[in-house]
Structure formats: structure tokens, C-alpha cells
Design an enzyme around this catalytic site. Structure first.
Site, PDB file in Angstrom:
ATOM      1  N   LYS A  72      42.494  45.761  65.204  1.00  0.00           N
ATOM      2  CA  LYS A  72      43.253  44.651  64.591  1.00  0.00           C
ATOM      3  C   LYS A  72      43.044  43.357  65.357  1.00  0.00           C
ATOM      4  O   LYS A  72      43.101  42.262  64.783  1.00  0.00           O
ATOM      5  CB  LYS A  72      44.745  45.009  64.510  1.00  0.00           C
ATOM      6  CG  LYS A  72      45.056  46.200  63.570  1.00  0.00           C
ATOM      7  CD  LYS A  72      46.523  46.564  63.629  1.00  0.00           C
ATOM      8  CE  LYS A  72      47.027  47.535  62.571  1.00  0.00           C
ATOM      9  NZ  LYS A  72      46.518  48.889  62.617  1.00  0.00           N
TER      10      LYS A  72
ATOM     11  N   TYR B  89      39.395  49.333  56.093  1.00  0.00           N
ATOM     12  CA  TYR B  89      40.407  49.438  57.163  1.00  0.00           C
ATOM     13  C   TYR B  89      40.230  50.748  57.944  1.00  0.00           C
ATOM     14  O   TYR B  89      40.255  50.758  59.186  1.00  0.00           O
ATOM     15  CB  TYR B  89      41.797  49.347  56.538  1.00  0.00           C
ATOM     16  CG  TYR B  89      42.929  49.571  57.503  1.00  0.00           C
ATOM     17  CD1 TYR B  89      43.450  48.523  58.256  1.00  0.00           C
ATOM     18  CD2 TYR B  89      43.500  50.840  57.666  1.00  0.00           C
ATOM     19  CE1 TYR B  89      44.501  48.733  59.142  1.00  0.00           C
ATOM     20  CE2 TYR B  89      44.539  51.050  58.552  1.00  0.00           C
ATOM     21  CZ  TYR B  89      45.035  50.005  59.289  1.00  0.00           C
ATOM     22  OH  TYR B  89      46.068  50.217  60.174  1.00  0.00           O
TER      23      TYR B  89
HETATM   24  N1  GLN Z   1      44.687  53.722  61.826  1.00  0.00           N
HETATM   25  C1  GLN Z   1      46.055  53.728  62.268  1.00  0.00           C
HETATM   26  C2  GLN Z   1      47.008  53.520  61.099  1.00  0.00           C
HETATM   27  O1  GLN Z   1      46.745  52.745  60.258  1.00  0.00           O
HETATM   28  C3  GLN Z   1      46.227  52.665  63.308  1.00  0.00           C
HETATM   29  C4  GLN Z   1      47.630  52.598  63.832  1.00  0.00           C
HETATM   30  C5  GLN Z   1      47.704  52.310  65.281  1.00  0.00           C
HETATM   31  O2  GLN Z   1      46.764  52.431  66.059  1.00  0.00           O
HETATM   32  N2  GLN Z   1      48.884  51.976  65.699  1.00  0.00           N
HETATM   33  O3  GLN Z   1      48.035  54.140  61.002  1.00  0.00           O
END
Ligand code: GLN
Length: 317
Positions: A73, A195
């Protein structure tokens, strides 16, 4: 006459933290809501430090690649800031959420505008923006990360991406919910594909420390020889990203992280954490056992010990 070689104080600090951290094994649990992540061997620990003068220090499993998950992210937000600019703020906020990373509760009262780019809803909106902008977002993101790490083989784990995509019901719900408020442009299925692939990118602590160096170095990357490389962000943009990481980088534990560690961070459910010490360097730590909020137990401990041992602090320069 032979002289004893003294360890660099930062190497000595990493060795000490590595030793101390062992006592915390067993206190957390690996993420299992993504089935492929449940297979990860929990008792692993790696840590890497990269300084703005080009020197690096590592300990433990610092060269083992792991699933970066939400640390992606950080990189997708930086990419969006580069290609979309300040217009990102029309579709996502910049306030801490105080809620779980995958929560929906605020989205209804806030009309489909997620609180910040580092919770799932916010990152999904960012990926939606990038999906509009790039025909092959995976490769745009991988290209940037490959340049930042000087590693042309860096990629995502196909099994982890597939496993998350098959169980991404909540993220899909977030995307459709935002679409109902007009804050989602592309088909949620397409954005979720992108994503899940970006969350499944695998990198080591050494690579993450190198890849995030531009945030410690006024927006400029350093190559693996420690020389100035790509200007990823303007100095002012890097300063702002760091402020967001400090306030929003650890979900509903952001206040606790700021209190204990006091550095901008981004965490992920793969057990990785990247921390930025502006003007000094970057730290990446990885240990897969998570606390109830989805942050690495040993990782948070290791960063807290590092700032105690070095005096590093967000305000120290
Ligand atoms: N891929 C995970 C999700 O979307 C990422 C969440 C995380 O690392 N906090 O739930």
C-alpha cells in the site's frame, strides 16, 4: 600485533535485538485468513538497516523473501501520488481510522470515502485509480520495485495471490460498497485481481529497506552501491508520505506504534514492517507471528528496541 575487530555499533545492536526477540516467539499467530499465508513457518526473524550513506546491516533471515501484503500500500500510494497528484485526496482521506484494516464501519457515514490510503478500503481506491491509469498495473508496480531494488527477478507469488483472490469476500464487499457511492470506477473484480497480486509480491527485509530509501533521503533513491539514483518524489512529497505513515501506517495501532517507536512505519499481515528514519535511513523487519491487530509481534518489539538503542526518532533531525 593483532587487533580485535570491533563490531559496528549498529551490527552489535541488531545482534542484540535478534537475541532478545527470540523470547517473544509463540506470542502471536501467523495470518490464516489468507489460506496460503497460514503455511508460513512462524519462527522466523530478519532485520535489515540501510543508511543514507549507503551502508547496510542485516541479521537473521534478512535475505528471505516474504509476502509484503499491506506494505504494498505504501508503494501503490507513492505511484498514485506520482501519476495522479493531489487529486488522490478527492477520493481518499488522510486521517487515522482507529478501526481494523479491513473495517467497513466508517465507510457508510463517510459516504464511501475511506479514511486513508493505508487501510484496505483506501488502498482499493488507490488501486482503482492506478487500474484506470495503467493497462498493466502489475508490471508498472513491479517495474518500479525492480528498479528500486536493482532486482529484475522480483515478483509476486502466484499461489498467494490466487489464495487471497479466492477468499477476498470482504475486500470485494468494500469495493462494491464504495462503488455504490460513486467512488469506484473500474469493475471491482478487475481491481481485486490487481490488488491481490500486489499484496502477494515477495521481498526480503534487505530489499524493502533498499526500496523505501527514497523516503529517508528526501525523495531520492540510492542504488545498491549507495549512489544517488532516481528522484522518486519531491522532498516535500516524501515528507508528507512520512507524516501519513506515522499517523496511519499501522492501522488501529498507529498511535501505539508512534508512542513505542516514533517513526513512520508500514506494516503487513505477512509479518513485515518498514520503518523510515528521515535523514538517517530505513529499517525493515520480518517475523510472521502477528498480534490481534495484524502487526508483527517481534517486528514491533525489534523496532522499539532499535530506537531505544540508537536514539533514532522522527524528530531527531
Ligand atoms: N492482502 C491483505 C488484505 O487485503 C493485506 C492486509 C494487511 O496486510 N494488513 O486483507
Amino acid at each position: 600485533m593483532r587487533s580485535a575487530t570491533l563490531a559496528h555499533p549498529l551490527s552489535a545492536a541488531l545482534d542484540q535485538i535478534h537475541t532478545e526477540a527470540q523470547a517473544l516467539f509463540g506470542q502471536g499467530q501467523v495470518a490464516d485468513y489468507i489460506p496460503a499465508l497460514a503455511q508460513v513457518q512462524p519462527r522466523q526473524f530478519g532485520m535489515a538497516l540501510a543508511l543514507t550513506d549507503g551502508s547496510t546491516f542485516t541479521v537473521g533471515d534478512a535475505h528471505t523473501a516474504f509476502s509484503i501484503q499491506s506494505i504494498s500500500k505504501l508503494f501503490t500510494f507513492v505511484l498514485a501520488l506520482k501519476v495522479v497528484g493531489d487529486a488522490v485526496w478527492k477520493r481518499v482521506g488522510r486521517e487515522p481510522s482507529g478501526a481494523a484494516f479491513n473495517s467497513m464501519v466508517q465507510l457508510e457515514s463517510e459516504h464511501g470515502i475511506p479514511r486513508n490510503p493505508f487501510i484496505n478500503a483506501g488502498a482499493l481506491v488507490i488501486t482503482d485509480m492506478l487500474t484506470t491509469r495503467y493497462a498493466h498495473l502489475d508490471y508498472a508496480l513491479l517495474g518500479a520495485l525492480r528498479r528500486l531494488t536493482d532486482d529484475p527477478t522480483l515478483s509476486w507469488n502466484v499461489q498467494v495471490a490466487k489464495s487471497e483472490r479466492e477468499t477476498a469476500h470482504r475486500n470485494m464487499a468494500l469495493a462494491y460498497f464504495m462503488k455504490s457511492y460513486g467512488n469506484f470506477v473500474n469493475p471491482p473484480e478487475l481491481v481485486l485481481d490487481n490488488y491481490c497480486r500486489q499484496c502477494a509480491i515477495e521481498m526480503s527485509c534487505a530489499q524493502l529497506a533498499q526500496a523505501s530509501m527514497f523516503l529517508a533521503n528526501a525523495g531520492r533513491d540510492l542504488n545498491r552501491h549507495g549512489q544517488a539514483d532516481e528522484q522518486m518524489l519531491l522532498p516535500d512529497e516524501a515528507r508528507r508520505v512520512n507524516a501519513l505513515l506515522l499517523t496511519c501506517g499501522a492501522y488501529d495501532a498507529a498511535g501505539d506504534f508512534a508512542y513505542r517507536i516514533g517513526l513512520p512505519v508500514k506494516t503487513g499481515v505477512g509479518g513485515g514492517i518498514v520503518a523510515i528514519a528521515p535523514g538517517m535511513g530505513t529499517v525493515a523487519v520480518w517475523a510472521p507471528e502477528l498480534d490481534a491487530k495484524g502487526n508483527s509481534v517481534l517486528g514491533a518489539f525489534a523496532l522499539e528496541r532499535l530506537v531505544q538503542l540508537t536514539g533514532w526518532h522522527y524528530a531527531s533531525r
